[in-house]
Structures are given as C-alpha cells and as structure tokens.
Design a protein around this motif. Structure first.
Motif, PDB file in Angstrom:
ATOM      1  N   PRO A 135       6.690 -85.768   4.564  1.00 30.20           N
ATOM      2  CA  PRO A 135       7.146 -85.129   5.803  1.00 30.20           C
ATOM      3  C   PRO A 135       7.248 -83.619   5.614  1.00 30.20           C
ATOM      4  CG  PRO A 135       8.549 -86.993   5.193  1.00 30.20           C
ATOM      5  CD  PRO A 135       7.644 -86.738   4.033  1.00 30.20           C
ATOM      6  N   GLU A 136       7.073 -82.889   6.684  1.00 27.25           N
ATOM      7  CA  GLU A 136       7.133 -81.429   6.614  1.00 27.25           C
ATOM      8  C   GLU A 136       8.417 -80.943   5.962  1.00 27.25           C
ATOM      9  OE1 GLU A 136       5.088 -79.040   7.305  1.00 27.25           O
ATOM     10  OE2 GLU A 136       3.429 -80.159   8.190  1.00 27.25           O
ATOM     11  N   THR A 137       9.512 -81.638   6.229  1.00 24.39           N
ATOM     12  CA  THR A 137      10.804 -81.199   5.701  1.00 24.39           C
ATOM     13  C   THR A 137      10.893 -81.328   4.186  1.00 24.39           C
ATOM     14  OG1 THR A 137      11.669 -83.419   6.152  1.00 24.39           O
ATOM     15  CG2 THR A 137      12.052 -81.715   7.837  1.00 24.39           C
ATOM     16  N   LEU A 138      10.015 -82.154   3.589  1.00 19.24           N
ATOM     17  CA  LEU A 138      10.062 -82.369   2.142  1.00 19.24           C
ATOM     18  C   LEU A 138       8.968 -81.618   1.399  1.00 19.24           C
ATOM     19  CD1 LEU A 138      10.836 -86.207   1.980  1.00 19.24           C
ATOM     20  CD2 LEU A 138      12.441 -84.288   1.861  1.00 19.24           C
ATOM     21  N   ARG A 139       8.099 -80.935   2.122  1.00 23.58           N
ATOM     22  CA  ARG A 139       7.019 -80.206   1.450  1.00 23.58           C
ATOM     23  C   ARG A 139       7.539 -78.874   0.894  1.00 23.58           C
ATOM     24  NH1 ARG A 139       1.538 -80.904   5.147  1.00 23.58           N
ATOM     25  NH2 ARG A 139       1.758 -83.157   5.499  1.00 23.58           N
ATOM     26  N   SER A 140       6.858 -78.389  -0.112  1.00 20.03           N
ATOM     27  CA  SER A 140       7.230 -77.091  -0.678  1.00 20.03           C
ATOM     28  C   SER A 140       7.033 -75.997   0.358  1.00 20.03           C
ATOM     29  CB  SER A 140       6.363 -76.796  -1.901  1.00 20.03           C
ATOM     30  OG  SER A 140       6.478 -77.824  -2.847  1.00 20.03           O
ATOM     31  N   ARG A 141       7.963 -75.096   0.403  1.00 19.51           N
ATOM     32  CA  ARG A 141       7.898 -74.018   1.394  1.00 19.51           C
ATOM     33  C   ARG A 141       7.042 -72.848   0.929  1.00 19.51           C
ATOM     34  NH1 ARG A 141      14.169 -73.705   3.658  1.00 19.51           N
ATOM     35  NH2 ARG A 141      14.284 -75.897   4.377  1.00 19.51           N
ATOM     36  N   THR A 142       6.802 -72.789  -0.359  1.00 20.33           N
ATOM     37  CA  THR A 142       6.013 -71.683  -0.891  1.00 20.33           C
ATOM     38  C   THR A 142       4.936 -72.226  -1.818  1.00 20.33           C
ATOM     39  OG1 THR A 142       7.533 -71.400  -2.758  1.00 20.33           O
ATOM     40  CG2 THR A 142       7.948 -70.073  -0.787  1.00 20.33           C
ATOM     41  N   GLY A 143       3.982 -71.398  -2.143  1.00 16.42           N
ATOM     42  CA  GLY A 143       2.926 -71.738  -3.088  1.00 16.42           C
ATOM     43  C   GLY A 143       2.222 -70.456  -3.499  1.00 16.42           C
ATOM     44  N   LEU A 144       1.476 -70.523  -4.571  1.00 15.91           N
ATOM     45  CA  LEU A 144       0.768 -69.342  -5.048  1.00 15.91           C
ATOM     46  C   LEU A 144      -0.301 -68.922  -4.043  1.00 15.91           C
ATOM     47  CD1 LEU A 144       0.325 -67.324  -7.369  1.00 15.91           C
ATOM     48  CD2 LEU A 144      -1.346 -68.940  -8.301  1.00 15.91           C
ATOM     49  N   ARG A 145      -0.261 -67.638  -3.645  1.00 17.42           N
ATOM     50  CA  ARG A 145      -1.245 -67.113  -2.708  1.00 17.42           C
ATOM     51  C   ARG A 145      -2.080 -65.982  -3.315  1.00 17.42           C
ATOM     52  NH1 ARG A 145      -0.239 -69.029   2.354  1.00 17.42           N
ATOM     53  NH2 ARG A 145       1.814 -69.983   2.681  1.00 17.42           N
TER      54      ARG A 145
END
Length: 492
Positions: free
Chosen positions: A122-132
């Motif tokens: 679910p969107e609420t459990l996905r990581s909010r950040t990642g390497l960009r």
C-alpha cells in the motif's frame, strides 16, 4: 528499471554542496585523529557515520589493502547506498579519487544497493524516499575514461534490476504467456527481434519437452526467441538459453509445501537471458547474440505428465521421466536442440535454477560451472569472482552418463542421489553434443532469503553481470584479432 526512481549518474571533480558523502577506507587507515582506532579500523564492509558541517559522511571499510579490487568495491558501494537510503538519502556523492580503475564496479554496486521492490505494498507502507542522484568524484584528468566506466556500470546494474523486477513478480502475474508479452515489450524498447512459439506451434514443430512440462497448467508453455544482430548478423551467434519455469510445484512429484512460494524464482535463468540481451543492445556490442527462454508452469493437473512417461524432444531424442520435479532439464533439452539446429551457434551458454544438489555441493553463494572447455572454465571462474557472480567448476564424465542411462529411452531425467548437479549437466550435454558449451546451475545464488549489507532479499539477477561482461570481453578480443572468417549463421 527497478523499484527505485530513475537514478541520474554523473562524474564530477568535486562533490556538490548538497547530499551525503561516501568514502572508502582500507583497513588500518585512520579517518581522523579524533576517532579511536577501536571504533573504526576499516574492516571489510564495516561503517562509520558522522555529521560534518551539516551533512552526513559515511566511511565504509574495504578490508586489507592487498585484497581490494572490483569485487569488494562493488559490495562496499552497495552497502553504503543501502545504509544511507534507509535513513532518507536521495543524493549521494562517492569520493572515488583513489578508485577510478574500478568505477564501473562502484556504480554497479550503488545502483544494485539502491533497488527496492515495493510494487504491491500500500502507498502508506512504501518508502517515501529513494536514491535519485549519484555523483562520482574523480580526478579531473580522468573524467572522460571515468564517464565510460560509469556508463558501463550503470547499464549492467539497470539490466540486473530489470531481471530482479521480473523475478519478484508472483506466479499469478508472470506465467508463460505474460512473460512472453514482457519479452515483446522489452524487445520493442531495446531494438531486439522477438518471436514467441505458442502451444499449437510447439506441437506442430515437436517441442515435446516443453509441452509435457506445461501440460498440467491452464497457462500453456512458450518458447521465447530474442535476437540481437550485432554488427555482423551473418556470423554464427553466441546462444543464451534460460530455464523460465514461472512457477514450479514439482508437478505430480509434488514438492513439500514449506517455502514453495520461492518457486516463483525458478524462472531466474530465463529472466537473466532477457536482461543480458537488453544490456547487449544498450552497449551496442558487435557480437550477434540469440536468447531462448523455455517458459512453462509446472503444476499437477488432469493432463499433467507423469513418472514413467516417454517424451520426445525437438530433435527426436527421447527421455524417460522418473520424476516430474526434474523438469528444468527437459525444457532446456528442447531449447538447446532448437537453437543448435536453427542457428548453429559458436557457443551455447545456459542458465538454470536446475538442482538442489548444486546448493548442497556449493552452498548458496556460488553457481555450479560445467564445461568441457578449459579456456571457458578459466574465463568464467576468474570473471565470476571479479563481478560478484562467483562460480565453481564441477565435473562432467562417463560416471555421470552411466547414472542417467535408460533401458527404454536415450536417457532418464534423474540419476540418483549422488552427484545430482553433475548428472543434470550430463543430461544437457546429450543435447549440446560437440558445440562449445557452458552450463551454469544458478540454483544457489539466484535469490537470497535474507537481506545482506549490499542487497535486498529476493532475486539477485545472478548471471547478468557475468555474461554481459564475458560478451564484452569476447567483443574486445575479436576487435583486437579482427578475424576474417564468416560463418553461415541461421539456416534458411
């Protein structure tokens, strides 16, 4: 490719003012007089996180100076990125001034470490950040060469993460026809040709192995053919053959229920072939490469094949089935027979999560390497260690041929408890014949069940880096020697 956002990779002389810093430290080197030696000694993959001037700096140990090379730098880079991404990093600068010779390994490790698979959360459990954004800081005079190395590392990592994405997909999403559709999409994106043999055509052409293994499922088998023409489409190709069992229950010879969910990873050999073809196209290798994926779902059902059945493969040879859970070698026999007859390749390389016996022999980290060719054996053995796709040579021989002799067919599909990985390889060799050949039993390293410092748990994409770099080395060698001979290529 992969579950992280698209990552920009740039080579720069100095780190930008924003973002986190990564510095590699050989064992014994002091990072600061303020840091006690007991706190950080630079031991392999050890880390120390400090805040300096409002930004984070992560030190990663490389171990003893004499053992530092691309393998440890790849792991250290992955460990650094995973560690920082977990605490919210989106921009990272790696201080690579001392390690420019291995910049491709550093980039590859970083992008593999940044990978996450969260598609079904679910969107609420996905990581909010990642390497960009990844910056590689190197000496200005080496910038041109460094950019080429960084690009190679990026392309290999992206192909590997593509394979990891496919591998993570469950059996109700990726079944043979769905895998064929993904192959069509990737072929269109990467400029490959793609042809798919559906069940009716498989029956017309005599692919008895694929049809038997897939007979228990409502999702019929597919033979997926990909071609990368290279710069000389008339030359005999290198053929890659991958086992792509999209889910393996064992069929009538049913597996135990415990950990059967992991059998969605039984397609990793075929997925690796897809990734390698995509990488070959992006790298614009001069070598012609053919990829064949033998895709089926091995389930029990009213029409499933049985122990005791006799199967006739594409080339007319026969197999006595003693165990329906030894299905990988059966579909590979069809695929090898096809590619050998239709393309007359200069070399066949097959990848397969083939035997639990190989895991018993070598553990989970190394793949079994089988080839009667000493030069190929040495090449793959050495290269595997360098690119963190380690392989270990295992034997072929008459004693294993004896174990698979059948009283009523050419061979039987199992050879007893002793040397199971070797009897499986001996089985495949019956279809390879005198063609140059490498068999990689990747059952151990194709996926991991616990995360490690530099990789998320799940499929690893094993084989993509190894074979892509092998193909690159073959292309470079051919360019240096400039052979004048031309082969006949595909039969007309």
């Amino acid at each position: 490719m992969g579950e992280v956002p698209k990552i920009s990779v740039e080579v720069v002389p100095e780190p930008p003012a924003s973002g986190d810093l990564v510095e590699f430290v050989p064992e014994g080197k002091r990072v600061s007089s303020d840091i006690p030696e007991e706190e950080f000694r630079g031991k392999k993959l050890s880390t120390l996180l400090l805040r300096e001037g409002g930004r984070r700096r992560l030190y990663v140990g490389l171990g003893p100076q004499e053992s530092i090379g691309p393998a440890i730098l790849r792991k250290a880079s992955g460990a650094a990125v995973r560690s920082l991404v977990k605490i919210g990093a989106e921009q990272i600068s790696i201080l690579a001034q001392e390690w420019e010779d291995h910049l491709d390994a550093i980039v590859e490790g970083a992008l593999l470490g940044a990978y996450r698979f969260e598609r079904y959360k679910p969107e609420t459990l996905r990581s909010r950040t990642g390497l960009r954004q990844l910056w590689l800081c190197i000496a200005p005079r080496l910038r041109r060469e460094a950019k080429e190395k960084a690009k190679l590392g990026q392309l290999v990592a992206e192909a590997t993460n593509l394979v990891r994405d496919l591998g993570n997909e469950p059996g109700n999403v990726i079944f043979p026809e769905a895998l064929a559709e993904r192959a069509h999409q990737l072929a269109k994106e990467y400029g490959l040709s793609c042809r798919v043999f559906e069940p009716r055509e498989l029956e017309e052409k005599g692919f008895g192995g694929l049809l038997a293994v897939g007979s228990g499922s409502v999702h019929g088998p597919r033979l997926i053919l990909l071609e990368y023409s290279g710069k000389d489409p008339g030359r005999p190709p290198i053929a890659l053959v991958g086992k792509a069992i999209t889910f393996d229950s064992g069929g009538i010879s049913l597996k135990p229920g415990e950990r059967m969910d992991e059998m969605k990873f039984d397609k990793m050999g075929g997925c690796a072939v897809l990734g390698i073809l995509c990488a070959a196209s992006r790298l614009q290798l001069p070598t012609r490469v053919v990829g064949v994926l033998a895709a089926a779902e091995n389930l029990p059902g009213p029409s499933a094949y049985r122990p005791g059945d006799i199967i006739r493969t594409y080339d007319g040879n026969t197999i006595e089935v003693l165990n329906t859970d030894a299905e990988g070698r059966i579909v590979l026999a069809d695929a090898i027979a096809y590619v050998k007859k239709e393309f007359r390749p200069s070399l066949i390389i097959d990848l397969a999560t083939l035997t639990g016996a190989c895991i018993v022999a070598l553990g989970k980290e190394k793949a079994g390497l089988f080839t009667p060719d000493r030069e190929l054996r040495e090449a793959f053995w050495s290269l595997g260690e360098e690119v963190n796709n380690p392989v270990w040579p295992l034997p072929l021989g008459e004693e294993f041929d004896e174990q698979i002799k059948s009283d009523i067919a050419l061979v039987k599909n199992v050879g007893g408890k002793e040397g199971g990985a070797c009897t499986a390889a001996a089985f495949l060799q019956k279809w390879v014949g005198d063609t140059r050949w490498v068999h990689l039993d990747i059952a151990g390293p194709a996926w991991i069940t616990k995360e490690v410092a530099y990789l998320e748990k799940g499929p690893t994409g094993f084989g993509v880096s190894l074979i892509t770099r092998f193909l690159l080395g073959q292309a470079n060698q051919a360019q240096r020697t400039k052979p004048s001979q031309k082969g006949s290529g595909r039969k007309r």
